[in-house]
Design a protein around this motif. Sequence first.
Motif, PDB file in Angstrom:
ATOM      1  N   TYR A  59     -20.491   3.281  -9.167  1.00  0.00           N
ATOM      2  CA  TYR A  59     -19.634   2.454 -10.017  1.00  0.00           C
ATOM      3  C   TYR A  59     -20.088   2.532 -11.483  1.00  0.00           C
ATOM      4  CZ  TYR A  59     -17.413   0.484  -5.880  1.00  0.00           C
ATOM      5  OH  TYR A  59     -16.706   0.340  -4.717  1.00  0.00           O
ATOM      6  N   SER A 113      -8.286   4.536   1.367  1.00  0.00           N
ATOM      7  CA  SER A 113      -6.952   3.972   1.126  1.00  0.00           C
ATOM      8  C   SER A 113      -6.533   4.058  -0.349  1.00  0.00           C
ATOM      9  CB  SER A 113      -6.906   2.523   1.625  1.00  0.00           C
ATOM     10  OG  SER A 113      -7.990   1.807   1.104  1.00  0.00           O
ATOM     11  N   SER A 114      -7.274   4.836  -1.139  1.00  0.00           N
ATOM     12  CA  SER A 114      -6.935   5.129  -2.547  1.00  0.00           C
ATOM     13  C   SER A 114      -7.131   3.951  -3.492  1.00  0.00           C
ATOM     14  CB  SER A 114      -5.493   5.626  -2.693  1.00  0.00           C
ATOM     15  OG  SER A 114      -5.292   6.749  -1.906  1.00  0.00           O
ATOM     16  N   LEU A 115      -7.777   2.888  -3.046  1.00  0.00           N
ATOM     17  CA  LEU A 115      -7.998   1.750  -3.939  1.00  0.00           C
ATOM     18  C   LEU A 115      -9.219   1.962  -4.828  1.00  0.00           C
ATOM     19  CD1 LEU A 115      -7.301  -1.130  -1.399  1.00  0.00           C
ATOM     20  CD2 LEU A 115      -5.826  -0.388  -3.266  1.00  0.00           C
ATOM     21  N   VAL A 116     -10.080   2.874  -4.395  1.00  0.00           N
ATOM     22  CA  VAL A 116     -11.295   3.187  -5.154  1.00  0.00           C
ATOM     23  C   VAL A 116     -11.315   4.702  -5.363  1.00  0.00           C
ATOM     24  CG1 VAL A 116     -13.824   3.156  -5.080  1.00  0.00           C
ATOM     25  CG2 VAL A 116     -12.547   1.226  -4.138  1.00  0.00           C
ATOM     26  N   THR A 117     -11.730   5.121  -6.552  1.00  0.00           N
ATOM     27  CA  THR A 117     -11.797   6.557  -6.836  1.00  0.00           C
ATOM     28  C   THR A 117     -13.205   7.057  -6.522  1.00  0.00           C
ATOM     29  OG1 THR A 117     -10.223   6.174  -8.608  1.00  0.00           O
ATOM     30  CG2 THR A 117     -11.344   8.298  -8.610  1.00  0.00           C
ATOM     31  N   ARG A 144      -1.771  13.984  -1.657  1.00  0.00           N
ATOM     32  CA  ARG A 144      -1.959  12.531  -1.732  1.00  0.00           C
ATOM     33  C   ARG A 144      -0.886  11.744  -0.988  1.00  0.00           C
ATOM     34  NH1 ARG A 144      -5.675  10.595  -4.667  1.00  0.00           N
ATOM     35  NH2 ARG A 144      -5.808   8.384  -5.147  1.00  0.00           N
ATOM     36  N   GLU A 145       0.356  12.089  -1.243  1.00  0.00           N
ATOM     37  CA  GLU A 145       1.433  11.288  -0.653  1.00  0.00           C
ATOM     38  C   GLU A 145       1.517  11.471   0.863  1.00  0.00           C
ATOM     39  OE1 GLU A 145       4.884  11.963  -3.159  1.00  0.00           O
ATOM     40  OE2 GLU A 145       3.584  11.510  -4.856  1.00  0.00           O
ATOM     41  N   LYS A 189      -1.419   9.548   2.306  1.00  0.00           N
ATOM     42  CA  LYS A 189      -1.196   8.098   2.229  1.00  0.00           C
ATOM     43  C   LYS A 189      -0.177   7.630   3.265  1.00  0.00           C
ATOM     44  CE  LYS A 189      -2.060   6.807  -2.586  1.00  0.00           C
ATOM     45  NZ  LYS A 189      -1.345   6.299  -3.756  1.00  0.00           N
ATOM     46  N   SER A 190       0.824   8.461   3.532  1.00  0.00           N
ATOM     47  CA  SER A 190       1.884   8.025   4.457  1.00  0.00           C
ATOM     48  C   SER A 190       1.346   7.841   5.877  1.00  0.00           C
ATOM     49  CB  SER A 190       3.051   9.012   4.436  1.00  0.00           C
ATOM     50  OG  SER A 190       2.619  10.258   4.899  1.00  0.00           O
ATOM     51  N   LEU A 192      -3.145  -0.218   5.989  1.00  0.00           N
ATOM     52  CA  LEU A 192      -4.391  -0.929   5.662  1.00  0.00           C
ATOM     53  C   LEU A 192      -4.217  -2.437   5.802  1.00  0.00           C
ATOM     54  CD1 LEU A 192      -7.310  -0.973   4.384  1.00  0.00           C
ATOM     55  CD2 LEU A 192      -6.153  -1.220   2.171  1.00  0.00           C
ATOM     56  N   ASN A 194      -3.765 -10.217   0.057  1.00  0.00           N
ATOM     57  CA  ASN A 194      -3.354  -9.519  -1.173  1.00  0.00           C
ATOM     58  C   ASN A 194      -1.837  -9.334  -1.277  1.00  0.00           C
ATOM     59  OD1 ASN A 194      -2.878  -7.482   0.640  1.00  0.00           O
ATOM     60  ND2 ASN A 194      -3.801  -5.884  -0.587  1.00  0.00           N
ATOM     61  N   TYR A 207       8.464   0.695   0.147  1.00  0.00           N
ATOM     62  CA  TYR A 207       7.497   1.523  -0.585  1.00  0.00           C
ATOM     63  C   TYR A 207       7.195   2.817   0.170  1.00  0.00           C
ATOM     64  CZ  TYR A 207       6.564  -2.864  -3.098  1.00  0.00           C
ATOM     65  OH  TYR A 207       6.688  -4.023  -3.822  1.00  0.00           O
ATOM     66  N   TYR A 208       7.290   2.740   1.489  1.00  0.00           N
ATOM     67  CA  TYR A 208       7.044   3.932   2.316  1.00  0.00           C
ATOM     68  C   TYR A 208       8.319   4.750   2.506  1.00  0.00           C
ATOM     69  CZ  TYR A 208       2.223   2.755   3.334  1.00  0.00           C
ATOM     70  OH  TYR A 208       0.872   2.510   3.209  1.00  0.00           O
ATOM     71  N   ALA A 217      11.716   3.866  -2.621  1.00  0.00           N
ATOM     72  CA  ALA A 217      10.587   3.092  -3.167  1.00  0.00           C
ATOM     73  C   ALA A 217      10.953   2.534  -4.545  1.00  0.00           C
ATOM     74  CB  ALA A 217       9.352   3.979  -3.257  1.00  0.00           C
ATOM     75  N   GLN A 233      -2.925 -11.101  -8.385  1.00  0.00           N
ATOM     76  CA  GLN A 233      -2.845 -11.478  -6.964  1.00  0.00           C
ATOM     77  C   GLN A 233      -3.258 -10.325  -6.047  1.00  0.00           C
ATOM     78  OE1 GLN A 233       0.335 -14.206  -5.485  1.00  0.00           O
ATOM     79  NE2 GLN A 233       1.464 -13.394  -7.209  1.00  0.00           N
ATOM     80  N   ARG A 234      -3.558  -9.209  -6.643  1.00  0.00           N
ATOM     81  CA  ARG A 234      -3.990  -7.991  -5.954  1.00  0.00           C
ATOM     82  C   ARG A 234      -2.906  -7.369  -5.088  1.00  0.00           C
ATOM     83  NH1 ARG A 234      -9.790  -8.650  -3.370  1.00  0.00           N
ATOM     84  NH2 ARG A 234      -9.229  -6.535  -2.809  1.00  0.00           N
ATOM     85  N   ASN A 235      -1.632  -7.812  -5.243  1.00  0.00           N
ATOM     86  CA  ASN A 235      -0.622  -7.136  -4.432  1.00  0.00           C
ATOM     87  C   ASN A 235      -0.179  -5.814  -5.042  1.00  0.00           C
ATOM     88  OD1 ASN A 235       0.507  -9.501  -5.908  1.00  0.00           O
ATOM     89  ND2 ASN A 235       2.442  -8.521  -5.451  1.00  0.00           N
ATOM     90  N   ILE A 280      -0.485   0.840  -4.380  1.00  0.00           N
ATOM     91  CA  ILE A 280      -1.495   1.905  -4.502  1.00  0.00           C
ATOM     92  C   ILE A 280      -1.742   2.562  -3.144  1.00  0.00           C
ATOM     93  CG2 ILE A 280      -3.890   2.419  -5.104  1.00  0.00           C
ATOM     94  CD1 ILE A 280      -3.795   0.079  -7.068  1.00  0.00           C
ATOM     95  N   VAL A 281      -1.763   1.740  -2.097  1.00  0.00           N
ATOM     96  CA  VAL A 281      -2.013   2.282  -0.756  1.00  0.00           C
ATOM     97  C   VAL A 281      -0.820   3.119  -0.277  1.00  0.00           C
ATOM     98  CG1 VAL A 281      -2.340   1.608   1.667  1.00  0.00           C
ATOM     99  CG2 VAL A 281      -3.612   0.434  -0.128  1.00  0.00           C
ATOM    100  N   PRO A 328       2.539   5.651  -0.371  1.00  0.00           N
ATOM    101  CA  PRO A 328       2.733   6.956  -1.036  1.00  0.00           C
ATOM    102  C   PRO A 328       3.747   6.875  -2.171  1.00  0.00           C
ATOM    103  CG  PRO A 328       3.877   6.934   1.057  1.00  0.00           C
ATOM    104  CD  PRO A 328       3.188   5.619   0.955  1.00  0.00           C
ATOM    105  N   VAL A 329       3.496   5.993  -3.101  1.00  0.00           N
ATOM    106  CA  VAL A 329       4.416   5.807  -4.225  1.00  0.00           C
ATOM    107  C   VAL A 329       3.821   6.498  -5.457  1.00  0.00           C
ATOM    108  CG1 VAL A 329       5.609   4.113  -5.667  1.00  0.00           C
ATOM    109  CG2 VAL A 329       5.061   3.550  -3.305  1.00  0.00           C
ATOM    110  N   LYS A 331      -7.821   0.065 -10.357  1.00  0.00           N
ATOM    111  CA  LYS A 331      -8.669   0.734  -9.364  1.00  0.00           C
ATOM    112  C   LYS A 331     -10.115   0.704  -9.812  1.00  0.00           C
ATOM    113  CE  LYS A 331      -6.825   4.614  -7.261  1.00  0.00           C
ATOM    114  NZ  LYS A 331      -6.275   5.983  -7.342  1.00  0.00           N
ATOM    115  N   ASN A 332     -11.026   0.771  -8.854  1.00  0.00           N
ATOM    116  CA  ASN A 332     -12.448   0.826  -9.194  1.00  0.00           C
ATOM    117  C   ASN A 332     -12.887   2.271  -9.364  1.00  0.00           C
ATOM    118  OD1 ASN A 332     -13.483  -1.862  -9.267  1.00  0.00           O
ATOM    119  ND2 ASN A 332     -12.956  -1.985  -7.109  1.00  0.00           N
TER     120      ASN A 332
END
Lengths: 309, 254
Positions: free
Chosen positions: A13, A51-55, A72-73, A76-77, A81, A87, A104-105, B6, B87-89, B94-95, B97-98, B253-254
């Motif tokens: 980090y 899950s792509s939330l962290v690089t 990536r897509e 991810k599909s 998670l 959240n 979104y999917y 999407a 709210q982190r939504n 991000i999760v 495939p958008v 993102k982190n």
Amino acid sequence: MKALSISNLKKTYKNGFTALKGIDLEVEAGDFFALLGPNGAGKSTAIGIISSLVTASSGSVSIFGHDLIKERELAKSCIGLVPQEINFNQFDTVLGIVLNQAGYYGMPRKLALERTEYCLKQMDLWEKRNTVSRRLSGGMKRRVMIARAMVHQPKLLILDEPTAGVDIEIRRAMWQMMQDVNKQGTTIILTTHYLEEAESLCRNIAIIDQGLIVENSDMTSLLARLNVDHFVLDLAEPLTAKPELDGCHIEDFNDKTLSISVPKSVGLNALFEQLTAKNIKILSLKNRSNRLEQLFMDLIDSKTKGNAA
Amino acid sequence: MNNRIALWTIIKKEVYRFLRIWPQTLLPPAITTALYFLIFGKLIGSRIGTISGATYMDYIVPGIILMSVISHSYSNVVSSFYSTKFQRNIEELIVAPVPNWVILAGYATGGICRGLLVGIVVALISMLFADLTVLNPLITVGVAIMTATLFSLAGFINAMLAESFDDISIIPNFVLTPLSYLGGVFYSVDMLSDFWQTAILGNPIMYMINAFRYGMIGVTDIDVQFALLMTAGVVVGLIMVCLVLLHKGVGIKN
């Protein structure tokens, strides 16, 4: 087919903290896999990267053969998670949250409505579909997140401490749901602090500590390594003195119970022969600690001692 | 196909969000601008006379409409996207495939819709006080859409960089509002001293207001073609900045 393949994954980090020091991990398609570790071990970072939330700082991740960077897509599909913390938008209705996720999917409206209804019914939330989510109980909110994660029928479902803070009734219902989903062919990766949960649900396990995988095997082989079991015996009559039992160690005793550790080399038959010979009558027995918990602590302790040395 | 669904999902969610809270999003601009028209247009404006051949009321209508478009397209995106972060939504997106451009287009379109809808509400209110004329509908609508797009994108950048709710109010309060009021909503550039006539050329909102005013009543202080090109250029530049921020995951993102 590998559901998940991780190679030399590292994450440092911005503040300089290295959460992952190069982990390799493979999860077979259809598996029910436990990823365990103490707090701060790197589990959530690993799940965040998958899950792509962290690089990631370096290394590679592929999901069902799709590289998380190059495809990536597609990668991810395949993923659903269920995060550790709530959240979703607390002002949306239950139906809206799950339906939006289907959108979104890229799910067409008609199919999205059907899948949303199915998932909410599975989670026993259909009656609550028009309720604004912030009015739900903690257990219901967790079930909303599971329904949301499953709406697009992911091949890989990642559950990050899904049963944390929920009562035993809901927890058991969630276990049943996870087993049903897994039987239908979905690969599941579960992180949990309830090791009893991992032991009873998962077939394979990896233990992560201080950014490294310290154990990765199937649950049966791992548990077989435990060479001492700890039992609590319920006594029919109070003991007058601490009994001497060959090969076993009496850890504690009182009028009603006897706590004892029994090496596998001795076994329960030999123990009961000795107890019978000494006229000690036993009403029932139970494992004093969860077997996986014992192993987990042994592994983490040995690692800590190794580092200290 | 997947991206289209999407994108449509995000747009519907965003539009539904501001329509659901219409007393907070659509009603206040109607009341505020009615007061502007009443006080500046009717009471004070009647004593000012004409500017470039237009009555003062006719002169300020385009500026007030566009000022509302600017503030509401900006505030829609900045508050919505920051709340999503808070709210982190945002993790839902991000999760999934958008692609980043879909996230950006979805939120920006939400801001554009609100900006334009507020613009229409204000235009309707202005009809109570003045005869609404649109001499060049293409330029009028084009400038309104480009302006709403520009400030939606700017709001998006603000939301991505913001680390607290304070950070999302600084730009609207200390940058947007002063630039809007000093951008020639209530006066012509000709009415300023030489120094301020030069200084105002650095205010991008002045170009948009003048181009919009030209579209409606045919009056402008600057070259409309230049204003349109400049606005389009800034929009393209902001799109690039937004996509880079999303690619880097700044603030999300982190």
